[in-house]
Design a protein around this motif. Structure first.
Motif, PDB file in Angstrom:
ATOM      1  N   GLY A  94       0.790  -1.224   0.000  1.00 34.74           N
ATOM      2  CA  GLY A  94       0.000   0.000   0.000  1.00 34.74           C
ATOM      3  C   GLY A  94       0.818   1.268   0.000  1.00 34.74           C
ATOM      4  N   GLN A 148       2.136   2.913  -2.259  1.00 34.01           N
ATOM      5  CA  GLN A 148       1.868   3.823  -3.370  1.00 34.01           C
ATOM      6  C   GLN A 148       0.431   4.336  -3.360  1.00 34.01           C
ATOM      7  OE1 GLN A 148       4.529   4.817  -5.148  1.00 34.01           O
ATOM      8  NE2 GLN A 148       5.618   3.455  -3.754  1.00 34.01           N
ATOM      9  N   GLU A 194      -2.413   2.467  -2.866  1.00 33.35           N
ATOM     10  CA  GLU A 194      -3.417   1.510  -3.305  1.00 33.35           C
ATOM     11  C   GLU A 194      -3.474   0.345  -2.335  1.00 33.35           C
ATOM     12  OE1 GLU A 194      -2.444   0.250  -7.276  1.00 33.35           O
ATOM     13  OE2 GLU A 194      -3.472   1.968  -8.161  1.00 33.35           O
ATOM     14  N   THR A 195      -4.575  -0.396  -2.405  1.00 33.15           N
ATOM     15  CA  THR A 195      -4.732  -1.594  -1.594  1.00 33.15           C
ATOM     16  C   THR A 195      -5.499  -2.632  -2.403  1.00 33.15           C
ATOM     17  OG1 THR A 195      -5.343  -2.388   0.614  1.00 33.15           O
ATOM     18  CG2 THR A 195      -6.904  -0.885  -0.474  1.00 33.15           C
ATOM     19  N   SER A 196      -5.513  -3.836  -1.920  1.00 33.20           N
ATOM     20  CA  SER A 196      -6.196  -4.918  -2.633  1.00 33.20           C
ATOM     21  C   SER A 196      -7.567  -5.174  -2.038  1.00 33.20           C
ATOM     22  CB  SER A 196      -5.388  -6.219  -2.534  1.00 33.20           C
ATOM     23  OG  SER A 196      -4.178  -6.098  -3.230  1.00 33.20           O
ATOM     24  N   ARG A 218      -6.811  -4.081  -7.403  1.00 37.71           N
ATOM     25  CA  ARG A 218      -6.138  -2.987  -6.704  1.00 37.71           C
ATOM     26  C   ARG A 218      -6.967  -1.725  -6.877  1.00 37.71           C
ATOM     27  NH1 ARG A 218      -2.338  -3.912  -3.167  1.00 37.71           N
ATOM     28  NH2 ARG A 218      -1.142  -2.083  -3.735  1.00 37.71           N
ATOM     29  N   VAL A 219      -7.157  -0.995  -5.789  1.00 36.55           N
ATOM     30  CA  VAL A 219      -7.912   0.260  -5.822  1.00 36.55           C
ATOM     31  C   VAL A 219      -7.188   1.294  -4.979  1.00 36.55           C
ATOM     32  CG1 VAL A 219     -10.159  -0.861  -6.184  1.00 36.55           C
ATOM     33  CG2 VAL A 219      -9.373  -0.380  -3.860  1.00 36.55           C
ATOM     34  N   ALA A 220      -7.488   2.559  -5.261  1.00 40.58           N
ATOM     35  CA  ALA A 220      -6.921   3.651  -4.480  1.00 40.58           C
ATOM     36  C   ALA A 220      -7.449   3.591  -3.049  1.00 40.58           C
ATOM     37  CB  ALA A 220      -7.275   4.989  -5.119  1.00 40.58           C
ATOM     38  N   LYS A 221      -6.576   3.889  -2.114  1.00 38.48           N
ATOM     39  CA  LYS A 221      -7.011   3.918  -0.712  1.00 38.48           C
ATOM     40  C   LYS A 221      -8.035   5.021  -0.464  1.00 38.48           C
ATOM     41  CE  LYS A 221      -3.060   1.687   1.426  1.00 38.48           C
ATOM     42  NZ  LYS A 221      -2.063   1.742   2.496  1.00 38.48           N
ATOM     43  N   SER A 222      -8.152   5.961  -1.401  1.00 34.48           N
ATOM     44  CA  SER A 222      -9.134   7.044  -1.289  1.00 34.48           C
ATOM     45  C   SER A 222     -10.477   6.687  -1.928  1.00 34.48           C
ATOM     46  CB  SER A 222      -8.584   8.310  -1.952  1.00 34.48           C
ATOM     47  OG  SER A 222      -8.340   8.068  -3.338  1.00 34.48           O
ATOM     48  N   SER A 223     -10.614   5.471  -2.449  1.00 35.85           N
ATOM     49  CA  SER A 223     -11.857   5.089  -3.119  1.00 35.85           C
ATOM     50  C   SER A 223     -13.019   5.039  -2.129  1.00 35.85           C
ATOM     51  CB  SER A 223     -11.711   3.722  -3.800  1.00 35.85           C
ATOM     52  OG  SER A 223     -11.739   2.684  -2.834  1.00 35.85           O
TER      53      SER A 223
END
Length: 192
Positions: free
Chosen positions: A12, A14, A16-18, A24-29
């Motif tokens: 994470g 960068q 992103e997380t799984s 993989r998606v942005a942690k801000s999603s």
């Protein structure tokens, strides 16, 4: 079975997380925001459990476990071709269990004659706080549901809605079955 032999993965770093399906998606999603709100609600319930053992604690312990189920549900987007039981999902029985607890506790409470302030005993105040965090989690799930192509089990929303209701009646129960609730007095301080 979950096995965590290493807590950090650097995956994470960068931003992103799984998800549960490996995407993989942005942690801000919006999905990760909703998961974070559910996690915070669970932590707030953990604080409410500091008051000790008893029927309320047993209810809260079950809810904490259910919230992990709910998080697993949220972190795995529903597929159109998903077979029943292919992913951990909130089911109607979990929502019904909350409703049964709400009805049972409400039957023992003093009738409401006014809105109540989130106050009273330490346990009640913690339960009221957990209720507000659960409502925030609910709003985050509503925001997620409003995004096209973000499939979510609608029972997640129903569960969070009932959860905040249950936390409200449990807070009243912790306030002497409602006898020690702090009532709202409209316009009480308008005249100095």
């Amino acid at each position: 079975m979950v096995k965590l032999d290493k807590i950090y993965t650097r995956g994470g770093d960068q931003g992103e997380t799984s998800l549960g399906n490996g995407a993989r998606v942005a942690k801000s999603s919006a999905r990760i925001a909703a998961l974070g709100e559910v996690d915070e609600a669970n932590a707030a319930i953990g604080l409410a459990r500091l008051e000790g053992a008893g029927p309320i604690d047993a209810i809260l312990a079950r809810i904490q476990n259910d919230l992990f189920d709910l998080g697993a549900d949220l972190c795995t987007p529903i597929r159109e071709d998903e077979a029943p039981g292919a992913a951990l999902r909130i089911v109607p029985a979990q929502v019904a269990w909350l409703e049964a607890r709400i009805d049972a506790v409400t039957a023992e409470l003093a009738p409401l004659t006014s809105f109540i302030l989130p106050a009273g005993s330490a346990g009640a105040a913690r339960l009221h706080f957990a209720r507000t965090v659960a409502r925030r989690a609910e709003r985050a799930v509503v925001a997620l549901l409003e995004i096209p192509d973000e499939p979510v089990n609608r029972l997640v929303l129903a569960y969070l809605n009932r959860l905040s209701d249950l936390l409200f009646v449990l807070a009243r129960a912790a306030n002497g079955m409602g006898g020690a609730d702090t009532l709202w007095v409209p316009a009480a301080s308008r005249h100095g």
